[in-house]
Write a protein that holds these residues in place. Structure first.
Motif, PDB file in Angstrom:
ATOM      1  N   ALA A  20       0.841  -1.200   0.000  1.00 20.44           N
ATOM      2  CA  ALA A  20       0.000   0.000   0.000  1.00 20.44           C
ATOM      3  C   ALA A  20       0.874   1.246   0.000  1.00 20.44           C
ATOM      4  O   ALA A  20       1.711   1.428   0.879  1.00 20.44           O
ATOM      5  CB  ALA A  20      -0.917   0.000   1.223  1.00 20.44           C
TER       6      ALA A  20
ATOM      7  N   ALA B 249      -3.661   4.319   1.407  1.00 22.88           N
ATOM      8  CA  ALA B 249      -2.756   3.264   1.847  1.00 22.88           C
ATOM      9  C   ALA B 249      -3.018   2.900   3.307  1.00 22.88           C
ATOM     10  O   ALA B 249      -3.000   1.715   3.677  1.00 22.88           O
ATOM     11  CB  ALA B 249      -1.310   3.705   1.670  1.00 22.88           C
ATOM     12  N   ASP B 250      -3.284   3.901   4.140  1.00 19.92           N
ATOM     13  CA  ASP B 250      -3.598   3.631   5.546  1.00 19.92           C
ATOM     14  C   ASP B 250      -4.853   2.770   5.654  1.00 19.92           C
ATOM     15  O   ASP B 250      -4.906   1.819   6.435  1.00 19.92           O
ATOM     16  CB  ASP B 250      -3.797   4.939   6.313  1.00 19.92           C
TER      17      ASP B 250
ATOM     18  N   LEU C 120      -4.147  -0.836   4.767  1.00 18.34           N
ATOM     19  CA  LEU C 120      -3.433  -1.587   5.804  1.00 18.34           C
ATOM     20  C   LEU C 120      -4.350  -1.902   6.987  1.00 18.34           C
ATOM     21  O   LEU C 120      -4.178  -2.931   7.649  1.00 18.34           O
ATOM     22  CB  LEU C 120      -2.207  -0.798   6.258  1.00 18.34           C
TER      23      LEU C 120
ATOM     24  N   GLY D 194       3.620  -1.473   4.050  1.00 22.41           N
ATOM     25  CA  GLY D 194       3.278  -0.062   3.915  1.00 22.41           C
ATOM     26  C   GLY D 194       4.452   0.762   3.426  1.00 22.41           C
ATOM     27  O   GLY D 194       5.605   0.329   3.472  1.00 22.41           O
TER      28      GLY D 194
ATOM     29  N   ASP E 264       4.804   3.807   9.488  1.00 23.20           N
ATOM     30  CA  ASP E 264       4.582   2.540  10.175  1.00 23.20           C
ATOM     31  C   ASP E 264       3.249   2.607  10.889  1.00 23.20           C
ATOM     32  O   ASP E 264       3.113   3.206  11.949  1.00 23.20           O
ATOM     33  CB  ASP E 264       5.716   2.274  11.172  1.00 23.20           C
ATOM     34  N   LEU E 265       2.235   1.996  10.286  1.00 22.80           N
ATOM     35  CA  LEU E 265       0.902   2.042  10.867  1.00 22.80           C
ATOM     36  C   LEU E 265       0.821   1.236  12.156  1.00 22.80           C
ATOM     37  O   LEU E 265       0.094   1.532  13.057  1.00 22.80           O
ATOM     38  CB  LEU E 265      -0.120   1.496   9.850  1.00 22.80           C
TER      39      LEU E 265
END
Length: 256
Positions: A229, A235-236, A239, A251, A255-256
């Protein structure tokens, strides 16, 4: 000819520290390095480069003799005006973010030659000596991510190995990341004599986390085991869906 930095994304957080490292600690006073960030229209809470640049400036403000402020541009027509606001206040360094701000940055750098400018994630187009570009070698980590994703799905699901990708917008930067990711999968297939399938899609403009989550769920429903993503809130969201479905995600940027 002026040099341009091609660096890892972490330099966005480190740059404000580097420009202030020779200064002593202290609060905002007349000896501080004054740095202003003019965000693009995505704002400083975009979950991407505007936000990360501002976080780096905040850290510099807290730990070094740096005074940092930001202005969030509401529309592209605000860029010149917002840059001018910092320049007229004699800020030492003005940071701008992304290709949409390149023309305004170059234009204002010519009007304010004594002010230093840093353009993040885009190459400036003019020969102004007071503009420094910061660019990222996006294709290198994305290629490795593709190879790793292909190897992982082949290990976990050898009967139907599939990997996916989701991009926020079809910009040059995100497109380059996707192409490199696909190339990494192709390289794995060539080296391992396998046929890992790679599928993906860009979120619609303004779709944000909702679009990213929807697209990720669709890929997972199709049998994708790993989702790459890239691209802000979409993208968030992708994830988040990966976590909810207990799949694997890679990701970019954060860093989620």
């Amino acid at each position: 000819m002026r040099s341009r930095f091609y660096v890892s994304q972490s330099i966005v957080l480190l740059l404000p520290l580097l420009v202030g490292c020779a200064l002593t600690e202290g609060g905002c006073d007349e000896d501080d390095l004054r740095v202003g960030l003019v965000s693009n229209v995505n704002g400083v809470a975009d979950g991407a480069l505007n936000q990360y640049t501002w976080q780096g400036l905040q850290k510099a403000d807290e730990e070094l003799a740096v005074c940092a402020q930001f202005i969030e541009s509401r529309t592209p027509t605000d860029y010149n005006k917002d840059i001018t606001e910092f320049a007229e206040q004699d800020y030492d360094l003005i940071m701008t973010v992304g290709a949409p701000m390149a023309d305004a940055t170059d234009r204002m750098a010519g009007i304010y030659p004594e002010t230093m400018f840093v353009l993040v994630d885009s190459a400036d187009n003019s020969p102004a000596p007071n503009v420094q570009s910061i660019l990222f070698d996006l294709e290198e980590p994305a290629f490795l991510a593709g190879y790793l994703a292909a190897a992982w799905t082949d290990l976990k699901d050898p009967g139907d190995p599939q990997v996916g990708w989701i991009g926020g917008t079809q910009s040059d930067a995100e497109g380059l990341s996707v192409l490199a990711y696909q190339a990494g999968v192709a390289y794995y297939n060539d080296r391992a004599d396998r046929d890992v399938r790679v599928v993906g899609e860009y979120a619609e403009a303004g779709g944000g986390m909702t679009a990213g989550r929807r697209l990720a769920n669709s890929l997972i429903d199709e049998g994708v085991d790993v989702v790459f993503a890239v691209g802000g809130e979409a993208a968030d969201g992708a994830l988040v869906a990966v976590q909810e479905r207990v799949k694997w995600g890679i990701g970019a940027e954060f860093d989620l």
